[in-house]
Every structure is written in structure tokens, then in C-alpha cells.
Design a protein around this motif. Structure first.
Motif, PDB file in Angstrom:
ATOM      1  N   GLY A 228       0.805  -1.207   0.000  1.00  0.00           N
ATOM      2  CA  GLY A 228       0.000   0.000   0.000  1.00  0.00           C
ATOM      3  C   GLY A 228       0.838   1.256   0.000  1.00  0.00           C
ATOM      4  O   GLY A 228       2.044   1.233  -0.289  1.00  0.00           O
ATOM      5  N   VAL A 229       0.208   2.358   0.351  1.00  0.00           N
ATOM      6  CA  VAL A 229       0.867   3.657   0.378  1.00  0.00           C
ATOM      7  C   VAL A 229       0.155   4.510   1.417  1.00  0.00           C
ATOM      8  O   VAL A 229      -1.020   4.280   1.737  1.00  0.00           O
ATOM      9  N   LEU A 323      -0.865  -0.917 -12.401  1.00  0.00           N
ATOM     10  CA  LEU A 323      -0.564   0.261 -11.589  1.00  0.00           C
ATOM     11  C   LEU A 323       0.943   0.460 -11.470  1.00  0.00           C
ATOM     12  O   LEU A 323       1.653  -0.408 -10.958  1.00  0.00           O
ATOM     13  N   ASP A 324       1.432   1.581 -11.940  1.00  0.00           N
ATOM     14  CA  ASP A 324       2.828   1.954 -11.768  1.00  0.00           C
ATOM     15  C   ASP A 324       2.938   2.677 -10.431  1.00  0.00           C
ATOM     16  O   ASP A 324       2.898   3.902 -10.364  1.00  0.00           O
ATOM     17  N   VAL A 325       3.083   1.914  -9.349  1.00  0.00           N
ATOM     18  CA  VAL A 325       3.053   2.529  -8.016  1.00  0.00           C
ATOM     19  C   VAL A 325       4.277   3.403  -7.763  1.00  0.00           C
ATOM     20  O   VAL A 325       4.213   4.353  -6.981  1.00  0.00           O
ATOM     21  N   VAL A 326       5.393   3.113  -8.436  1.00  0.00           N
ATOM     22  CA  VAL A 326       6.569   3.982  -8.304  1.00  0.00           C
ATOM     23  C   VAL A 326       6.255   5.355  -8.880  1.00  0.00           C
ATOM     24  O   VAL A 326       6.454   6.388  -8.230  1.00  0.00           O
ATOM     25  N   GLY A 327       5.764   5.380 -10.106  1.00  0.00           N
ATOM     26  CA  GLY A 327       5.414   6.652 -10.726  1.00  0.00           C
ATOM     27  C   GLY A 327       4.311   7.387  -9.988  1.00  0.00           C
ATOM     28  O   GLY A 327       4.343   8.622  -9.870  1.00  0.00           O
ATOM     29  N   MET A 328       3.354   6.646  -9.461  1.00  0.00           N
ATOM     30  CA  MET A 328       2.253   7.263  -8.712  1.00  0.00           C
ATOM     31  C   MET A 328       2.768   7.912  -7.436  1.00  0.00           C
ATOM     32  O   MET A 328       2.353   9.009  -7.069  1.00  0.00           O
ATOM     33  N   HIS A 332       2.755  11.859  -6.370  1.00  0.00           N
ATOM     34  CA  HIS A 332       2.211  12.348  -5.098  1.00  0.00           C
ATOM     35  C   HIS A 332       3.212  13.214  -4.360  1.00  0.00           C
ATOM     36  O   HIS A 332       2.859  14.290  -3.844  1.00  0.00           O
ATOM     37  N   LEU A 333       4.460  12.767  -4.289  1.00  0.00           N
ATOM     38  CA  LEU A 333       5.474  13.542  -3.577  1.00  0.00           C
ATOM     39  C   LEU A 333       5.730  14.893  -4.245  1.00  0.00           C
ATOM     40  O   LEU A 333       6.147  15.853  -3.585  1.00  0.00           O
ATOM     41  N   LEU A 334       5.449  14.973  -5.542  1.00  0.00           N
ATOM     42  CA  LEU A 334       5.614  16.227  -6.272  1.00  0.00           C
ATOM     43  C   LEU A 334       4.367  17.101  -6.217  1.00  0.00           C
ATOM     44  O   LEU A 334       4.319  18.172  -6.827  1.00  0.00           O
ATOM     45  N   VAL A 338      -3.230  12.057  -7.772  1.00  0.00           N
ATOM     46  CA  VAL A 338      -3.031  10.643  -8.101  1.00  0.00           C
ATOM     47  C   VAL A 338      -4.314   9.893  -7.792  1.00  0.00           C
ATOM     48  O   VAL A 338      -4.907  10.073  -6.724  1.00  0.00           O
ATOM     49  N   ALA A 339      -4.725   9.033  -8.719  1.00  0.00           N
ATOM     50  CA  ALA A 339      -5.947   8.239  -8.523  1.00  0.00           C
ATOM     51  C   ALA A 339      -5.580   6.868  -7.966  1.00  0.00           C
ATOM     52  O   ALA A 339      -5.425   5.895  -8.709  1.00  0.00           O
TER      53      ALA A 339
END
Length: 492
Positions: A228-229, A323-328, A332-334, A338-339
Motif C-alpha cells: 500500500g501507500v 498500476l505503476d506505483v513507483v510513478g504514482m 504524489h510527492l511532487l 493521483v488516482a
């Protein structure tokens, strides 16, 4: 375009995967605290605006190094996917005023503080005691119920795990765990920021796992992980990954996405993971929470990390759920929208299944191979029959070169004694589990011997020649020397 400082160290998802996904979202500056894997070096030069490998002197104050480098490149976000750099990056983000895991990152790194936090919140976990000295260990062994597990508080990849079945085994376990942590540090698999981390341990009771009420078919391990995140302090589950049974003492052999759990049981697992993450107070980071499954629906928390799962967990999520969770996470950090999934994804939403297998010199029952073998993926690919539609590949940066001798499995060394990391894609999770079982059973037979058998003297004239080669000599005792490991390990 936004700028990201990526802090690289050993462990975590493959660097090549992380770099390409991050570079698609921002200009990337790479701060490499570990040498780049040879298979990634060329692409790193192409994808990154800069690549810096600091000297030992520069690394003496890791947080200051990260802060200075972030300021020099004008970083809008700083992140890492390595367990060993999580705390340093979190502290650097705090100093820079950037989004990150926050002050709680250490709670998701130090297993002693993690367990104390969960204890205060009344969450289910094994009984435990923190251990800093040999005397502490003897007191803990007297207070807890054997069998017990001694583990390093800041380790990853099941490194330095020792089972203590009786008080008489405590001293040997303590010595072996400390030796293993010293070995791991020399290999680069150690906490990079907390100087005294190698001396911190925890001992805990071993709870009895049971898969009967959780999975419909045999062969699954008795624990799962919730990937998760956390965004703005809110936990967002992505999926649940299953496992094959561990190798003694508790070395992970394979992770499979998704886990074949019914929806109601998956929801129960995710609910416990949510409570675990919420209790730690993480702010903005990936998460990986491991949960032990027991009889009658019982569960115990194993650990939570303030980063995505290691090995091939991240690529598996992308393959199976798109889902590209790295890119997501980078987005988010930027500060970009993000969906994230509205709810945890399961087998019903999956496009097939994928799994990663750590190649260890033990068979399906956990017994050491009868002789030494050489790793050769080409031989494996051609000799092992998989299910129709299944595809198998190797992860070069996490694997020894073809022709390398497979290290003898060391229970204390955990994943440090791996030979390779393989990725398998199949129609569903059951097929991945079945193919991995077949692969594990076949490896000690299909891989070439480490030492070719010596030719036998020719037979007497007039008699037929025996063409059966003698078996290779038995494996030597498990070494206590630095094992040969891939350039990148798997902190799962």
C-alpha cells in the motif's frame, strides 16, 4: 520539469525498474550509496541528469549529505526504495520541508519500537522482548515461551534470524546473529544511518501458523503481505500478496501477486494492516505490512516497512493490476493528483498473476541440496516444464552470472545466500504456485554440477561400459565466510 533526488542503496525493487518509472515523471538525480549493478549502469547514465557516488567520508553524516545534494540539484522530492536508507531520507525530507515518511519512519524500521507501538495500541503480535546484550537475551528466554526467534532489529531479508528452542541454545544464537550482522554490513546489507543499529535485537515467541481456513488449496505459506501507500497520513491499500512456505528459520522463498484469498478474508487482513500502519503514524511513503495467518481466523502482525515491498513486488503489481506505483508515488510527492484505488485490489481485478522466486540451495522440504550446482538460467528455462502460457525470466541485477556456483544456504544469512531472482507470469496465482513448486523441485537436478564428475577407468575388454556418472561429493558444512551474493539483494 520537476526534479527528484533518488537515493539508491541495496535491497528494494530492481533499480532499473525504479529509474525508468521515476525518469518518466521528473528529472532524476541519483545519489548512489551502493555501487550500481553492472546491468543498470548504462541506463542510469542515460536516464539520470547526474549520478553521484559519495566517498566514505561524505557518507559519515548521511542526512547532511542527502540534504546538501538535494539543495544542489534543486530537488522537489527526495525518495528511496531501500530499507537501509529509509530513515536517513525521511530525516532529510523533514529538514528540507519536503513530503516524506516523517518522524515515524524509525518506528517502521526498528522492530523493537515497532512492537512497542503496536503493543500500546493493543494490536495482535507475538510476545517479545528487546535485546541489547547477551544478559538481556538470557532474561528474555527465561520470560518467554520457547521456541523463540532472535532477530536483528534493523535487518531485512530475514538476515540474522536464529531459532532458540531451549535456554541452552541462547549463547550460540547470540554469537551467530552478531557474526551474520557483521557479514551483512561488509556486503552492504545494513542500516546506513543509525551507527549502533547492528547491536539492536529483539526476541519473540514463534506463533503457530495455519493456512487451512485461509486458502482453498495446499502449498501456500502461512503469511501474506499488504502492499500500500500512505498519502497525507491516510493509508491506501493496493493489494495483498501471498507466499510460498518459508525456508528455515524464516527466509522468504517466493512472493505471489495476488494472494488467492476470498474477499471477506482479504478485507480482514487489510483491516489489520490499516491499524498497524495507522498506529505507526507514517505520512507520505509506500508501505509493506506482513501478517501471519493462524487457525480459527487468528492473525499476528510481523512487521511494517515505510517503503514498497522488495524483490519483484512492485513490477508484479504493475503487471497484474496495471498500476505503476513507483510513478504514482513520485507524482504524489511532487504534489500532483493521483488516482489511487478506491479499495484493495484482489483476484477479481487481476489480469493473471505474477510471482518472484528467490533461488536458494534448498529443496521443497527445506533440505540442503545433496551437491553443489552452478547457476545457469538458460538451462533452467530449457529444462523445466511450466504450465501452458506461463513465462519465466531472470532479474539480472539480483542474480549471479550464469556459471556461478550456487552458495550453500546459510539459515542465519537468509537471502544473503541467494543465487538468483526469477519472475514468473501465469494465468492465475494457483498456476504461479504450482509452477514455482515444480521449479524448486527441479533445480538441484537440472542445474549443472559445480565440479564435473571425474571419468571412471575403462571397463575390462569384452564388457559393456557403465555410462552412469557418479554423484558429486556432498556439500561441505555451511560456511561462516562472506557468501557470494548478487550485486543487489532482496529485502522483501
Amino acid at each position: 520539469m520537476s526534479t527528484v533526488l533518488l537515493v539508491h542503496a541495496k535491497g528494494g525493487p530492481p533499480l532499473g525498474h525504479v529509474l525508468s518509472r521515476t525518469a518518466a515523471r521528473a528529472d532524476v538525480h541519483l545519489l548512489a550509496l551502493s555501487a550500481l549493478p553492472p546491468s543498470v549502469a548504462a541506463s542510469a547514465e542515460r536516464l539520470c541528469a547526474s549520478v553521484v557516488l559519495p566517498t566514505d567520508a561524505e557518507r559519515s553524516d548521511l542526512v547532511s549529505l542527502i540534504v546538501a545534494r538535494a539543495q544542489a540539484v534543486g530537488a522537489d522530492a527526495v525518495l528511496t526504495f531501500s530499507e537501509y536508507a529509509v530513515v536517513a531520507v525521511a530525516e532529510a525530507c523533514e529538514a528540507l520541508g519536503l513530503a516524506g515518511a516523517g518522524d515515524a519512519a524509525a518506528l517502521a524500521r526498528d522492530k523493537r519500537m515497532m512492537r512497542h507501538t503496536w503493543h500500546r495500541h493493543g494490536l495482535p503480535q507475538p510476545a517479545f522482548r528487546p535485546v541489547a546484550t547477551q544478559a538481556d537475551l538470557h532474561e528474555a528466554v527465561a520470560a518467554l515461551t520457547a521456541p523463540l526467534l532472535l532477530k536483528a532489529a534493523w535487518s531485512a531479508g530475514s538476515t540474522a534470524h536464529q531459532i532458540i528452542a531451549s535456554p541452552q541454545e541462547a549463547d550460540a544464537a547470540w554469537q551467530r546473529s552478531r557474526e551474520t550482522m557483521d557479514q551483512s554490513a561488509r556486503l552492504g546489507f545494513a542500516e546506513l544511518h543509525v551507527a549502533e543499529a547492528a547491536g539492536h535485537f529483539v526476541v519473540e515467541e514463534i506463533v503457530t501458523g495455519d493456512t487451512a481456513g485461509w486458502f482453498d488449496e495446499p502449498g501456500w505459506g502461512d503469511y501474506v503481505s499488504v502492499e500500500g501507500v500512505v498519502t497525507g497520513g491516510v493509508f491506501r491499500p493496493v493489494c495483498v500478496s501471498g507466499r510460498m512456505p518459508t525456508v528455515e528459520p524464516f527466509t522468504e522463498r517466493a512472493g505471489i501477486t495476488p494472494a488467492s484469498l476470498p474477499v471477506d478474508l482479504q478485507d480482514r487482513v487489510v483491516d489489520l494492516a490499516r491499524k498497524a500502519v495507522d498506529a505507526l503514524g507514517l505520512r507520505d511513503c509506500g508501505t509493506h505490512t506482513e501478517i501471519k495467518l493462524g487457525a480459527d481466523g487468528r492473525m499476528w502482525l510481523i512487521e511494517t516497512a515505510a517503503r514498497f515491498g522488495g524483490a519483484m513486488t512492485v513490477p508484479q503489481i504493475e503487471e497484474v493490476f496495471g498500476l505503476d506505483v513507483v510513478g504514482m508515488l513520485v507524482d504524489h510527492l511532487l504534489g500532483r493528483p493521483v488516482a489511487w484505488p478506491d479499495r484493495v485490489l484482489g483476484p477479481e481485478q487481476a489480469r493473471g498473476a505474477a510471482g518472484s522466486l528467490v533461488v536458494l540451495a534448498v529443496d521443497g522440504r527445506g533440505a540442503a541440496w545433496r551437491d553443489r550446482r552452478r547457476w545457469d538460467f538458460r538451462v533452467v528455462r530449457e529444462a523445466v516444464a511450466l504450465s501452458e502460457g506461463s513465462t519465466l525470466s531472470v532479474v539480472p541485477e539480483s542474480s549471479l552470472p550464469d556459471g556461478s556456483i550456487v552458495p550453500v544456504y546459510d539459515p542465519a544469512g537468509g537471502a544473503n545466500t541467494m543465487a538468483a531472482l526469477c519472475l514468473l507470469s501465469a494465468a492465475d496465482a494457483r498456476t504461479v504456485l504450482r509452477d514455482f513448486t515444480a521449479l524448486v523441485d527441479a533445480l538441484p537436478d537440472v542445474l549443472p554440477p559445480a565440479v564435473p564428475a571425474a571419468p571412471r577407468p575403462g571397463p575390462p575388454a569384452g564388457r559393456s561400459r557403465n555410462t552412469t556418472a557418479p554423484s558429486a561429493s556432498a556439500s561441505p558444512a555451511r560456511p561462516r565466510v562472506q557468501p557470494a551474493v548478487p550485486s543487489e539483494g532482496v529485502a522483501v
